[in-house]
Scaffold this motif. Sequence first.
Motif, PDB file in Angstrom:
ATOM      1  N   PRO A 103       2.516  13.111   1.261  1.00 22.81           N
ATOM      2  CA  PRO A 103       2.200  11.672   1.169  1.00 22.81           C
ATOM      3  C   PRO A 103       0.778  11.368   1.620  1.00 22.81           C
ATOM      4  O   PRO A 103       0.267  11.979   2.564  1.00 22.81           O
ATOM      5  CB  PRO A 103       3.222  11.007   2.110  1.00 22.81           C
ATOM      6  N   GLY A 104       0.148  10.392   0.944  1.00 22.34           N
ATOM      7  CA  GLY A 104      -1.188   9.938   1.319  1.00 22.34           C
ATOM      8  C   GLY A 104      -1.111   8.787   2.310  1.00 22.34           C
ATOM      9  O   GLY A 104      -0.015   8.387   2.737  1.00 22.34           O
ATOM     10  N   PRO A 105      -2.246   8.227   2.670  1.00 25.73           N
ATOM     11  CA  PRO A 105      -2.272   7.155   3.683  1.00 25.73           C
ATOM     12  C   PRO A 105      -1.560   5.875   3.270  1.00 25.73           C
ATOM     13  O   PRO A 105      -1.277   5.029   4.119  1.00 25.73           O
ATOM     14  CB  PRO A 105      -3.769   6.903   3.892  1.00 25.73           C
ATOM     15  N   VAL A 106      -1.249   5.714   1.960  1.00 28.38           N
ATOM     16  CA  VAL A 106      -0.565   4.497   1.521  1.00 28.38           C
ATOM     17  C   VAL A 106       0.853   4.420   2.101  1.00 28.38           C
ATOM     18  O   VAL A 106       1.451   3.344   2.155  1.00 28.38           O
ATOM     19  CB  VAL A 106      -0.548   4.410  -0.031  1.00 28.38           C
ATOM     20  N   PHE A 107       1.378   5.546   2.583  1.00 27.80           N
ATOM     21  CA  PHE A 107       2.719   5.555   3.180  1.00 27.80           C
ATOM     22  C   PHE A 107       2.632   5.080   4.635  1.00 27.80           C
ATOM     23  O   PHE A 107       2.749   5.864   5.577  1.00 27.80           O
ATOM     24  CB  PHE A 107       3.350   6.947   3.068  1.00 27.80           C
ATOM     25  N   SER A 108       2.391   3.796   4.780  1.00 33.03           N
ATOM     26  CA  SER A 108       2.269   3.174   6.095  1.00 33.03           C
ATOM     27  C   SER A 108       2.659   1.716   5.932  1.00 33.03           C
ATOM     28  O   SER A 108       2.816   1.239   4.816  1.00 33.03           O
ATOM     29  CB  SER A 108       0.817   3.307   6.581  1.00 33.03           C
ATOM     30  N   ASN A 109       2.847   1.001   7.053  1.00 32.17           N
ATOM     31  CA  ASN A 109       3.244  -0.414   6.950  1.00 32.17           C
ATOM     32  C   ASN A 109       2.069  -1.319   6.603  1.00 32.17           C
ATOM     33  O   ASN A 109       2.180  -2.209   5.769  1.00 32.17           O
ATOM     34  CB  ASN A 109       3.873  -0.901   8.256  1.00 32.17           C
ATOM     35  N   ILE A 110       0.945  -1.119   7.288  1.00 31.10           N
ATOM     36  CA  ILE A 110      -0.237  -1.951   7.046  1.00 31.10           C
ATOM     37  C   ILE A 110      -1.377  -1.048   6.594  1.00 31.10           C
ATOM     38  O   ILE A 110      -1.699  -0.060   7.251  1.00 31.10           O
ATOM     39  CB  ILE A 110      -0.657  -2.725   8.310  1.00 31.10           C
ATOM     40  N   ILE A 111      -1.956  -1.371   5.444  1.00 32.20           N
ATOM     41  CA  ILE A 111      -3.084  -0.615   4.904  1.00 32.20           C
ATOM     42  C   ILE A 111      -4.321  -1.504   4.947  1.00 32.20           C
ATOM     43  O   ILE A 111      -4.294  -2.620   4.431  1.00 32.20           O
ATOM     44  CB  ILE A 111      -2.835  -0.214   3.426  1.00 32.20           C
ATOM     45  N   LEU A 112      -5.385  -0.990   5.547  1.00 31.57           N
ATOM     46  CA  LEU A 112      -6.673  -1.669   5.437  1.00 31.57           C
ATOM     47  C   LEU A 112      -7.465  -0.958   4.349  1.00 31.57           C
ATOM     48  O   LEU A 112      -7.857   0.194   4.505  1.00 31.57           O
ATOM     49  CB  LEU A 112      -7.442  -1.629   6.759  1.00 31.57           C
ATOM     50  N   ALA A 113      -7.640  -1.629   3.218  1.00 32.00           N
ATOM     51  CA  ALA A 113      -8.423  -1.079   2.104  1.00 32.00           C
ATOM     52  C   ALA A 113      -9.852  -1.595   2.268  1.00 32.00           C
ATOM     53  O   ALA A 113     -10.173  -2.699   1.843  1.00 32.00           O
ATOM     54  CB  ALA A 113      -7.829  -1.517   0.772  1.00 32.00           C
ATOM     55  N   ASP A 114     -10.676  -0.796   2.936  1.00 32.02           N
ATOM     56  CA  ASP A 114     -12.013  -1.259   3.306  1.00 32.02           C
ATOM     57  C   ASP A 114     -12.971  -1.134   2.130  1.00 32.02           C
ATOM     58  O   ASP A 114     -13.105  -0.053   1.546  1.00 32.02           O
ATOM     59  CB  ASP A 114     -12.516  -0.439   4.495  1.00 32.02           C
ATOM     60  N   GLU A 115     -13.632  -2.242   1.787  1.00 33.80           N
ATOM     61  CA  GLU A 115     -14.584  -2.301   0.680  1.00 33.80           C
ATOM     62  C   GLU A 115     -13.949  -1.786  -0.619  1.00 33.80           C
ATOM     63  O   GLU A 115     -14.427  -0.851  -1.244  1.00 33.80           O
ATOM     64  CB  GLU A 115     -15.853  -1.500   1.029  1.00 33.80           C
ATOM     65  N   ILE A 116     -12.874  -2.444  -1.003  1.00 35.23           N
ATOM     66  CA  ILE A 116     -12.073  -2.003  -2.162  1.00 35.23           C
ATOM     67  C   ILE A 116     -12.886  -2.011  -3.452  1.00 35.23           C
ATOM     68  O   ILE A 116     -12.600  -1.254  -4.380  1.00 35.23           O
ATOM     69  CB  ILE A 116     -10.800  -2.882  -2.293  1.00 35.23           C
ATOM     70  N   ASN A 117     -13.948  -2.830  -3.506  1.00 33.04           N
ATOM     71  CA  ASN A 117     -14.742  -2.887  -4.741  1.00 33.04           C
ATOM     72  C   ASN A 117     -15.828  -1.809  -4.798  1.00 33.04           C
ATOM     73  O   ASN A 117     -16.675  -1.829  -5.674  1.00 33.04           O
ATOM     74  CB  ASN A 117     -15.351  -4.282  -4.936  1.00 33.04           C
ATOM     75  N   ARG A 118     -15.782  -0.848  -3.876  1.00 31.90           N
ATOM     76  CA  ARG A 118     -16.732   0.270  -3.924  1.00 31.90           C
ATOM     77  C   ARG A 118     -16.200   1.448  -4.757  1.00 31.90           C
ATOM     78  O   ARG A 118     -16.911   2.411  -4.985  1.00 31.90           O
ATOM     79  CB  ARG A 118     -17.001   0.793  -2.508  1.00 31.90           C
ATOM     80  N   THR A 119     -14.942   1.377  -5.168  1.00 32.08           N
ATOM     81  CA  THR A 119     -14.328   2.511  -5.853  1.00 32.08           C
ATOM     82  C   THR A 119     -14.043   2.154  -7.317  1.00 32.08           C
ATOM     83  O   THR A 119     -13.849   0.978  -7.635  1.00 32.08           O
ATOM     84  CB  THR A 119     -13.033   2.922  -5.112  1.00 32.08           C
TER      85      THR A 119
END
Length: 320
Positions: A103-119
């Motif tokens: 599993p990747g980091p998305v398998f968590s309760n709270i996800i901080l997607a930092d600077e989502i428009n950089r990808t």
Amino acid sequence: MQHRSDVEAADALRQAYQQIRSEIGKVIIGQDEVVKFVLVSIFSNGHCLLVGVPGLAKTLLVQTIARVLDLDFKRIQFTPDLMPSDIIGSEILGEDRNFKFIPGPVFSNIILADEINRTPPKTQAALLEAMQEKSVTAAGITHKLAQPFFVLATQNPIEQEGTYPLPEAQLDRFMFSVALNYPSFQEELQVVKNTTSTVQTEVNKILNASQITYFQQLVRNIPVTDHVLEYAVKLVSKTRPNGEFATPQINRLLSWGAGPRASQFLILGAKCHAVINGKYSPDIEDVQAIAKPILSHRIVRSYHAEAEGLSAADIIQQLF
């Protein structure tokens, strides 16, 4: 008429909300509106997009909320070379010659997607499937995510170089888009005082995962009168140029309006806003209180509006 237990549960949610606010206030100075909208989106089972310049304590805010709510927290730094597998996880060949899913980091309760428009959009889409379906699919197998699941994404409004703006369909997945502003002089003074000493601020845990899931269900059960429902749907309909309720002014200022998801979020958000303010059913004021951050990223301004320097918030204010 609501059951006595529903009334008691609504009171419990309001008290918990106030306790959470005071715990967060130990660490985060100011940003009251931002904290309110983030908590409303958690209790409404939505996601939140924060738009602001660097250094406004976005990461600290999410970490603090995760600690107060006793939830697992992961931070994903979005970069141009980030791959979907870096978010959802990947299949690897184990020692027993069988593939297994890591599993990747998305398998968590709270996800901080930092600077989502950089990808790039491909990687953005990997996270957005998780947001919508609350599950991820890898090698044809669907894996359920932990509940509650909440994404708080950040966007930097200044540096447009090397960014991939989120398409409207992806922006629509976020319940709120909240603009962070610079702190006032007094707030910044307090921030500097708190962060340049060795004093560590401890926060208390107020709720856990199962209690949050219970309160999310409670918010859905809050009754809404027909006239509030009609007001919310009409408010969203007014944003659609050449639609049934659009005024000539809206036809001129907007080139695209909000979809049905905005109406759903307006009602869910209004229910939650009512409860945390001591009411057992939302009224029109609750809809208006949360309308701007729900509608602002769902409407597209025309060149007339841009030429006149009108922001999305200005146009929404006219709808009221």
